[in-house]
Scaffold this active site. Structure first.
Site, mmCIF file in Angstrom:
data_model
loop_
_atom_site.group_PDB
_atom_site.id
_atom_site.type_symbol
_atom_site.label_atom_id
_atom_site.label_comp_id
_atom_site.label_asym_id
_atom_site.label_seq_id
_atom_site.Cartn_x
_atom_site.Cartn_y
_atom_site.Cartn_z
ATOM 1 N N ARG A 248 1.142 -1.153 -0.193
ATOM 2 C CA ARG A 248 0.303 -0.085 0.099
ATOM 3 C C ARG A 248 0.610 0.921 -0.691
ATOM 4 N NH1 ARG A 248 -4.938 -0.368 4.017
ATOM 5 N NH2 ARG A 248 -6.030 -1.895 3.285
ATOM 6 N N ARG B 147 4.521 7.373 -6.392
ATOM 7 C CA ARG B 147 3.907 6.559 -7.078
ATOM 8 C C ARG B 147 5.175 5.484 -7.631
ATOM 9 N NH1 ARG B 147 0.890 7.374 -11.573
ATOM 10 N NH2 ARG B 147 -0.740 5.573 -12.622
ATOM 11 N N ASN C 18 -2.702 -1.429 -6.873
ATOM 12 C CA ASN C 18 -2.419 -0.792 -7.897
ATOM 13 C C ASN C 18 -1.144 -0.191 -7.774
ATOM 14 O OD1 ASN C 18 -5.269 0.763 -8.924
ATOM 15 N ND2 ASN C 18 -5.709 0.858 -6.516
ATOM 16 N N ARG D 61 -19.137 3.909 -10.775
ATOM 17 C CA ARG D 61 -19.489 5.892 -10.277
ATOM 18 C C ARG D 61 -19.236 5.983 -11.161
ATOM 19 N NH1 ARG D 61 -12.827 4.091 -7.593
ATOM 20 N NH2 ARG D 61 -13.802 3.813 -5.455
ATOM 21 N N HIS E 40 -6.992 4.229 -15.026
ATOM 22 C CA HIS E 40 -7.673 4.048 -14.275
ATOM 23 C C HIS E 40 -6.758 5.434 -12.620
ATOM 24 C CE1 HIS E 40 -9.800 2.833 -10.010
ATOM 25 N NE2 HIS E 40 -8.502 2.489 -9.751
ATOM 26 N N THR F 193 -10.524 0.865 0.375
ATOM 27 C CA THR F 193 -11.748 0.735 -0.265
ATOM 28 C C THR F 193 -11.936 -0.963 -0.911
ATOM 29 O OG1 THR F 193 -11.116 1.268 -2.795
ATOM 30 C CG2 THR F 193 -11.905 2.726 -1.874
#
Length: 332
Positions: A99, A106, A138, A169, A193, A248
């Site tokens: 995470r 990034r 991710n 969404r 994304h 999430t």
């Protein structure tokens, strides 16, 4: 004579057959378990395998699901740290990964996850050489590329969950504004994304009626109704949920089960998922971005050629350049 022998007469000695519709979830964090429960409740697998490196948590999650067997239609739920439990999977869903830490770039997160993928992917390939890979971790577009490179799989069998959730969404928020069900609000978000995703305003419609046709300012800065805000909310939604509950899980789990259903049942539905887009929309590098893809039992069989405005194509190409800039620095 045992109770079982008194109760049951065996009429055919069955050699242990492989599962026909086995699904593996790698990573039993909040996202992995949301994927698992969503898949179980949709009856998509005859065997579900869970894999993680934290053995106590892994066993606990497996037992917790097994205790619900009476209410499910998946006869076998297994788990293990050893990838042998994943053998003969038709679909392998990868949710494992580091995470993002506070203040972490990034690119740094990417390299940490590449190192994790260097362990996971070869193990998956070893036991399920014909599976489809569905990457959820991710940054998903880059990690789908990484999974493709490491696995050596043909590109149609390596799929990123991509903008399937962003589009869901988008449709939900649009539907709320219009007072109708999201299934009846059609709209697509493509590209990367997350932050630089691209809403295709020209295609937004209800019952085939183009909303931009009725309201030409839709999605522009000059729009009195500020529909652009809907896309901004899509981009911000994960950050908002993370701020409120820490992570999430449910929506991504449902989104992944939606993709798994299309793949396992060979439905040939069209989804915005991350695939290799080299040669499309003027992109010349090996990057993965979301475009509308026909999904089925063999993975991505076709891509729908979207009619994009020049500024939408520019945004896509800009995303592709950014991703390639990061990818070419990665150490495999």
């Amino acid at each position: 004579m045992s109770l079982k022998e008194k109760l049951i007469v065996n009429v055919h000695k069955e050699e242990q057959p492989h599962a026909h519709n086995k699904i593996t979830v790698v990573g039993v964090g909040a996202v992995g378990m949301a994927c698992a429960i969503s898949i179980l409740m949709k009856d998509l697998a005859d065997e579900l395998a869970l894999v993680d490196v934290i053995e106590d948590k892994l066993k606990g999650e497996m037992l917790d699901l097994q205790h619900g067997s009476l209410f499910l239609r998946t006869p076998k739920i297994v788990s293990g740290k050893d990838y042998a439990v994943t053998a003969h999977s038709k679909l392998v869903i990868i949710t494992a990964g580091a995470r993002q830490q506070e203040g972490e770039s990034r690119l740094n997160l990417v390299q940490r996850n590449v190192n994790i993928f260097k362990f996971i992917i070869p193990n998956v390939v070893k036991y399920s050489p014909d599976c489809k890979l569905l990457v959820v971790s991710n940054p998903v577009d880059i990690l789908t590329y990484v999974a493709w490179k490491i696995s050596g799989f043909p590109k149609h069998r390596v799929i990123g969950s991509g903008c399937n959730l962003d589009s869901a969404r988008f449709r939900h928020l649009m539907a709320e504004k219009l007072g109708i069900h999201p299934l009846s609000c059609h709209g697509w978000i493509v590209g990367e994304h997350g932050d630089s995703s691209v809403p295709v305003w020209s295609g937004v419609n209800v019952a085939g009626v183009s909303l931009k046709g009725l309201h030409p300012d839709m999605g522009t800065d000059g729009d009195k109704e500020n529909w652009k805000q809907v896309h901004k909310q899509v981009v911000d939604s994960a950050y908002e949920v993370i701020k409120l509950k820490g992570y999430t899980s449910w929506a991504i789990g449902l989104s992944v089960a939606d993709l798994a259903e299309t793949i396992m049942k060979n439905l040939r539905r069209v989804h915005p998922v991350s695939t290799m887009v080299k040669g499309m929309h003027g992109i010349n590098d090996d990057v993965f971005l979301s475009v509308p893809c026909v999904l089925g039992y063999s993975g991505i069989t076709d891509v729908v050629k979207m009619t994009l405005k020049s500024e939408e194509e520019d945004k896509l190409r800009k995303s592709a350049d950014t991703l390639w800039g990061i990818q070419k620095e990665l150490q495999f």
